[in-house]
Design a protein around this motif. Structure first.
Motif, PDB file in Angstrom:
ATOM      1  N   LEU A  29      -3.688  -2.752  13.736  1.00  0.00           N
ATOM      2  CA  LEU A  29      -3.854  -3.246  12.377  1.00  0.00           C
ATOM      3  C   LEU A  29      -4.494  -2.216  11.458  1.00  0.00           C
ATOM      4  O   LEU A  29      -4.078  -2.047  10.305  1.00  0.00           O
ATOM      5  N   GLU A  30      -5.520  -1.532  11.938  1.00  0.00           N
ATOM      6  CA  GLU A  30      -6.186  -0.543  11.085  1.00  0.00           C
ATOM      7  C   GLU A  30      -5.234   0.583  10.699  1.00  0.00           C
ATOM      8  O   GLU A  30      -5.251   1.065   9.560  1.00  0.00           O
ATOM      9  N   ASP A  31      -4.379   0.979  11.627  1.00  0.00           N
ATOM     10  CA  ASP A  31      -3.415   2.034  11.342  1.00  0.00           C
ATOM     11  C   ASP A  31      -2.375   1.557  10.325  1.00  0.00           C
ATOM     12  O   ASP A  31      -2.007   2.302   9.406  1.00  0.00           O
ATOM     13  N   VAL A  32      -1.918   0.310  10.479  1.00  0.00           N
ATOM     14  CA  VAL A  32      -0.955  -0.237   9.534  1.00  0.00           C
ATOM     15  C   VAL A  32      -1.558  -0.304   8.135  1.00  0.00           C
ATOM     16  O   VAL A  32      -0.938   0.117   7.148  1.00  0.00           O
ATOM     17  N   ARG A  33      -2.781  -0.813   8.048  1.00  0.00           N
ATOM     18  CA  ARG A  33      -3.426  -0.921   6.735  1.00  0.00           C
ATOM     19  C   ARG A  33      -3.635   0.452   6.095  1.00  0.00           C
ATOM     20  O   ARG A  33      -3.477   0.622   4.888  1.00  0.00           O
ATOM     21  N   ALA A  34      -3.989   1.419   6.912  1.00  0.00           N
ATOM     22  CA  ALA A  34      -4.289   2.751   6.379  1.00  0.00           C
ATOM     23  C   ALA A  34      -3.039   3.478   5.897  1.00  0.00           C
ATOM     24  O   ALA A  34      -3.102   4.279   4.951  1.00  0.00           O
ATOM     25  N   ARG A  35      -1.883   3.168   6.516  1.00  0.00           N
ATOM     26  CA  ARG A  35      -0.696   3.985   6.234  1.00  0.00           C
ATOM     27  C   ARG A  35       0.478   3.213   5.652  1.00  0.00           C
ATOM     28  O   ARG A  35       1.506   3.821   5.322  1.00  0.00           O
ATOM     29  N   PHE A  36       0.357   1.905   5.486  1.00  0.00           N
ATOM     30  CA  PHE A  36       1.495   1.144   4.983  1.00  0.00           C
ATOM     31  C   PHE A  36       1.929   1.643   3.610  1.00  0.00           C
ATOM     32  O   PHE A  36       1.124   1.808   2.702  1.00  0.00           O
ATOM     33  N   SER A  37       3.215   1.883   3.491  1.00  0.00           N
ATOM     34  CA  SER A  37       3.847   2.278   2.232  1.00  0.00           C
ATOM     35  C   SER A  37       3.348   3.619   1.702  1.00  0.00           C
ATOM     36  O   SER A  37       3.449   3.887   0.505  1.00  0.00           O
ATOM     37  N   ARG A  38       2.837   4.463   2.608  1.00  0.00           N
ATOM     38  CA  ARG A  38       2.425   5.818   2.213  1.00  0.00           C
ATOM     39  C   ARG A  38       3.556   6.807   2.504  1.00  0.00           C
ATOM     40  O   ARG A  38       4.390   6.565   3.383  1.00  0.00           O
TER      41      ARG A  38
END
Length: 277
Positions: free
Chosen positions: A83-92
């Motif tokens: 989850l932390e990785d998804v939040r940090a990189r989503f739509s980047r």
């Protein structure tokens, strides 16, 4: 089941946070389909991070791929993603966590983008598994807006033609799409009769955001032999907060800080109400 009902509020909050972090997302459809995804991944499907390469696993396709933020949240909860990785990189830029399913990510079977392709692909998966002697089940979730695509109805015809009783389609029937009401854009009146006329068993789930109702509907699908099953899950777009619910403008919307705080309070209150039952 009560734990899952409470978890549904947590996963809606995770979805909200993913959208806020990425600065975009189809929040309304995320919230309407969340309970279907939870029921599939926690109660129905033979799929896990450990067996995701096993050909005997069950298969899932999110045809309404713009609801990928909810999909990310559920896959994180099941251990496929972090989850932390998804939040940090989503739509980047350069991120694998894009605005539609990406089959380079663990747990995702098919890329999406243009609507209407999920059901035909699911038919192919179900037929291929049967030809290989597997009893794996195949699930596909569609939006009601994409039913305007002709390829969907070709999929319905083919599913019946081959008697694919290991195939289960779910229509997330929230009655809204990006341009307004589905009934104004391309009416779906007598939808159950229409799907039934293509030779499918149909289960009408009056409250598609009720995990108990979904659980019973999927059990009926599993017991149906000789033809595929379609669940029509009558859901609420933006389910979880009056700020979002049944509002077409929330098809794709990033909440303001004030809206975010209001939604969080509503989700927390919903979870608290379940704890006090």
């Amino acid at each position: 089941m009560e734990n899952l009902k409470r978890r549904a509020y947590d996963l809606r909050r995770d979805t909200l946070d993913i959208i806020m972090a990425g600065g975009g997302g189809h929040i309304g459809g995320d919230m309407s389909v969340m309970d279907t995804l939870i029921e599939l991944y926690f109660n129905q499907m033979n799929i896990s991070p450990e067996n995701r390469e096993d050909p005997d696993r069950d298969y899932f396709i999110l045809s309404k791929g713009h609801a990928v933020e909810a999909y990310y949240a559920v896959l994180c909860a099941r251990g496929f993603l972090d989850l932390e990785d998804v939040r940090a990189r989503f739509s980047r830029f350069g991120s694998p966590y894009i605005g539609h399913p990406n089959n380079k990510l663990p747990g995702m079977e098919m890329n999406s983008g243009s609507l209407g392709h999920g059901l035909p692909v699911a038919v192919g998966l179900a037929l291929g598994n049967r030809m290989s002697g597997r009893d794996s089940r195949t699930y596909v979730v569609m939006g009601d807006g994409e039913l305007a695509e002709g390829s969907v109805w070709e999929g319905f015809m083919s599913g019946h033609m081959y008697g694919l009783d290991t195939l289960c389609a779910v229509i997330d029937r929230n009655r809204l799409q990006i341009s307004g009401s589905t009934e104004d854009v391309m009416a779906q009146e007598k939808l159950a009769d229409r799907v039934r006329s293509f030779g499918w068993h149909v289960v009408n789930v009056e409250d598609g955001n009720d995990l108990d109702a979904l659980h019973a509907a999927f059990a009926e699908a599993r017991e149906t032999k000789g033809c595929p099953t379609c669940l029509i899950a009558n859901t609420v777009k933006g389910k979880g907060s009056p700020v979002m619910e049944n509002k077409a403008e929330w098809h794709h919307h990033v909440p303001t800080v004030e809206e975010y705080e209001h939604i969080v309070r509503d989700l927390d209150a919903g979870k608290e109400a379940l704890l006090n039952v």
